[in-house]
Design an enzyme around this catalytic site. Structure first.
Site, PDB file in Angstrom:
ATOM      1  N   ASP A   1      48.598 -32.297  14.019  1.00  0.00           N
ATOM      2  CA  ASP A   1      49.478 -33.324  13.442  1.00  0.00           C
ATOM      3  C   ASP A   1      50.709 -32.675  12.794  1.00  0.00           C
ATOM      4  O   ASP A   1      50.571 -31.730  12.016  1.00  0.00           O
ATOM      5  CB  ASP A   1      48.713 -34.121  12.375  1.00  0.00           C
ATOM      6  CG  ASP A   1      47.453 -34.786  12.919  1.00  0.00           C
ATOM      7  OD1 ASP A   1      46.926 -34.330  13.959  1.00  0.00           O
ATOM      8  OD2 ASP A   1      46.986 -35.757  12.305  1.00  0.00           O
TER       9      ASP A   1
ATOM     10  N   ASP B   1      50.700 -38.249  15.515  1.00  0.00           N
ATOM     11  CA  ASP B   1      51.064 -38.226  14.093  1.00  0.00           C
ATOM     12  C   ASP B   1      52.265 -37.307  13.878  1.00  0.00           C
ATOM     13  O   ASP B   1      52.215 -36.306  13.171  1.00  0.00           O
ATOM     14  CB  ASP B   1      49.875 -37.840  13.187  1.00  0.00           C
ATOM     15  CG  ASP B   1      48.976 -39.040  12.915  1.00  0.00           C
ATOM     16  OD1 ASP B   1      49.220 -40.119  13.509  1.00  0.00           O
ATOM     17  OD2 ASP B   1      48.030 -38.916  12.112  1.00  0.00           O
TER      18      ASP B   1
ATOM     19  N   HIS C   1      44.071 -35.475  13.850  1.00  0.00           N
ATOM     20  CA  HIS C   1      43.695 -36.625  13.010  1.00  0.00           C
ATOM     21  C   HIS C   1      42.875 -36.287  11.774  1.00  0.00           C
ATOM     22  O   HIS C   1      43.090 -36.846  10.712  1.00  0.00           O
ATOM     23  CB  HIS C   1      42.969 -37.683  13.856  1.00  0.00           C
ATOM     24  CG  HIS C   1      42.706 -38.967  13.136  1.00  0.00           C
ATOM     25  ND1 HIS C   1      43.721 -39.682  12.519  1.00  0.00           N
ATOM     26  CD2 HIS C   1      41.569 -39.681  12.926  1.00  0.00           C
ATOM     27  CE1 HIS C   1      43.195 -40.772  11.970  1.00  0.00           C
ATOM     28  NE2 HIS C   1      41.903 -40.792  12.199  1.00  0.00           N
TER      29      HIS C   1
ATOM     30  N   HIS D   1      53.405 -34.631  11.237  1.00  0.00           N
ATOM     31  CA  HIS D   1      53.701 -35.406  10.025  1.00  0.00           C
ATOM     32  C   HIS D   1      55.040 -35.052   9.372  1.00  0.00           C
ATOM     33  O   HIS D   1      55.121 -34.739   8.179  1.00  0.00           O
ATOM     34  CB  HIS D   1      52.575 -35.248   8.992  1.00  0.00           C
ATOM     35  CG  HIS D   1      51.391 -36.130   9.256  1.00  0.00           C
ATOM     36  ND1 HIS D   1      51.498 -37.489   9.489  1.00  0.00           N
ATOM     37  CD2 HIS D   1      50.056 -35.858   9.312  1.00  0.00           C
ATOM     38  CE1 HIS D   1      50.297 -38.006   9.679  1.00  0.00           C
ATOM     39  NE2 HIS D   1      49.407 -37.045   9.601  1.00  0.00           N
TER      40      HIS D   1
ATOM     41  N   ASN E   1      47.785 -42.494  15.038  1.00  0.00           N
ATOM     42  CA  ASN E   1      47.672 -43.728  14.254  1.00  0.00           C
ATOM     43  C   ASN E   1      48.919 -43.977  13.408  1.00  0.00           C
ATOM     44  O   ASN E   1      49.252 -45.122  13.096  1.00  0.00           O
ATOM     45  CB  ASN E   1      46.401 -43.741  13.394  1.00  0.00           C
ATOM     46  CG  ASN E   1      46.329 -42.598  12.422  1.00  0.00           C
ATOM     47  OD1 ASN E   1      46.373 -41.439  12.820  1.00  0.00           O
ATOM     48  ND2 ASN E   1      46.226 -42.907  11.130  1.00  0.00           N
ATOM     49  N   HIS E   2      49.654 -42.901  13.066  1.00  0.00           N
ATOM     50  CA  HIS E   2      50.904 -43.114  12.316  1.00  0.00           C
ATOM     51  C   HIS E   2      52.017 -43.665  13.215  1.00  0.00           C
ATOM     52  O   HIS E   2      52.854 -44.438  12.742  1.00  0.00           O
ATOM     53  CB  HIS E   2      51.322 -41.837  11.582  1.00  0.00           C
ATOM     54  CG  HIS E   2      50.475 -41.601  10.358  1.00  0.00           C
ATOM     55  ND1 HIS E   2      50.915 -41.884   9.077  1.00  0.00           N
ATOM     56  CD2 HIS E   2      49.212 -41.170  10.233  1.00  0.00           C
ATOM     57  CE1 HIS E   2      49.940 -41.613   8.212  1.00  0.00           C
ATOM     58  NE2 HIS E   2      48.901 -41.173   8.893  1.00  0.00           N
TER      59      HIS E   2
HETATM   60 MN   LIG Z   1      45.965 -39.425  12.277  1.00  0.00          MN
END
Ligand SMILES: [Mn+2]
Length: 241
Positions: A20, A49, A193, A22, A75-76
């Site tokens: 991820d 993500d 995740h 982010h 999911n983001h």
């Molecule tokens: Mn995630």
């Protein structure tokens, strides 16, 4: 449009997957420099993500446009896709790192929503030793084949598709259960995740989110041909010693 993106074997360079991101694209760029990443020959696959939490979420669209960078939906991204529809709670979204998008102008929110909606749920990459799969959270079917067939099954109800996406993007069942049974029909499955102190392997499922976006974390890359991580896992260090 297919929810599965497939890639031929990379015959000229290396293939890596990263955990991820982010919103830490600049930090990741430094890591890529440290391994001599060659944008003409190498490819970087993301477990999703891309956005939220870090300072560079806005850079996600530029990275997605790069020919050497390929991401599945996390999911983001799922939250950014749903945000313009107006049925999400702003405080909850901001608490999950989405504040940058809440304060974005409407046209930018729509641009992120559309771009992320075009991301596949699963990626398959051919390697010399077989196919490697990439999904954000988990393969929610008994086999990889069942999963990818279902993703592009036009006869599936919207309700069922929503449940499949939900599990693929959000599930932590396998790692919480320490389920080592693995996923048949695929050489290896790479997921993110769930942030971990070091990468984990359960059967043939590789967890590579070591929190490169987090204060005490770092980015883990995995070479898809060798399944070796950078930095190496402790076991790999033992082998080398
Ligand atoms: Mn995630």
């Amino acid at each position: 449009m297919s929810f599965v993106q497939r890639f031929e074997r990379n015959k000229v360079g290396r293939d890596f997957a990263v955990g991820d991101i982010h919103g830490h694209f600049r930090a990741l760029w430094t890591v890529l420099g440290s391994i001599g990443f060659d944008r003409e020959k190498d490819r970087l696959f993301s477990v999703g993500d891309l956005v939220d939490r870090g300072p560079d979420s806005e850079m996600a669209l530029d990275w997605i446009d790069e020919p050497w960078f390929h991401a599945v939906r996390g999911n983001h991204e799922d939250m950014a896709i749903r945000w313009p529809s107006g049925n999400m709670d702003a405080a909850h979204y901001a608490a999950n790192g989405g504040g940058w998008n809440v304060s974005n102008p409407r046209h930018a929110q729509l641009a992120f929503s559309w771009a992320f909606n075009a991301l596949p749920i699963a990626i398959e990459v051919e390697t010399e030793d077989g196919k490697v799969g990439i999904v954000h959270a988990d393969c929610p079917f008994p086999t990889w084949r069942d999963f990818v067939v279902s993703l592009d099954d036009a006869s599936m109800s919207n309700k069922m598709r929503k449940a499949v996406f939900e599990a693929a993007l959000w599930s932590r069942e396998r790692i919480q259960d320490e389920d080592r049974s693995g996923v048949p029909d695929i050489r290896a499955l790479i997921v993110g995740h769930t942030p971990l102190k070091k990468p984990a392997v359960l059967g043939n499922v590789h967890y590579i989110d070591t929190g490169g976006w987090f204060r005490d974390g770092y980015f883990t890359l995995i070479n898809l041909a060798t399944l070796e991580t950078i930095p190496p896992m402790p076991e790999q260090l033992d082998c080398a010693a």
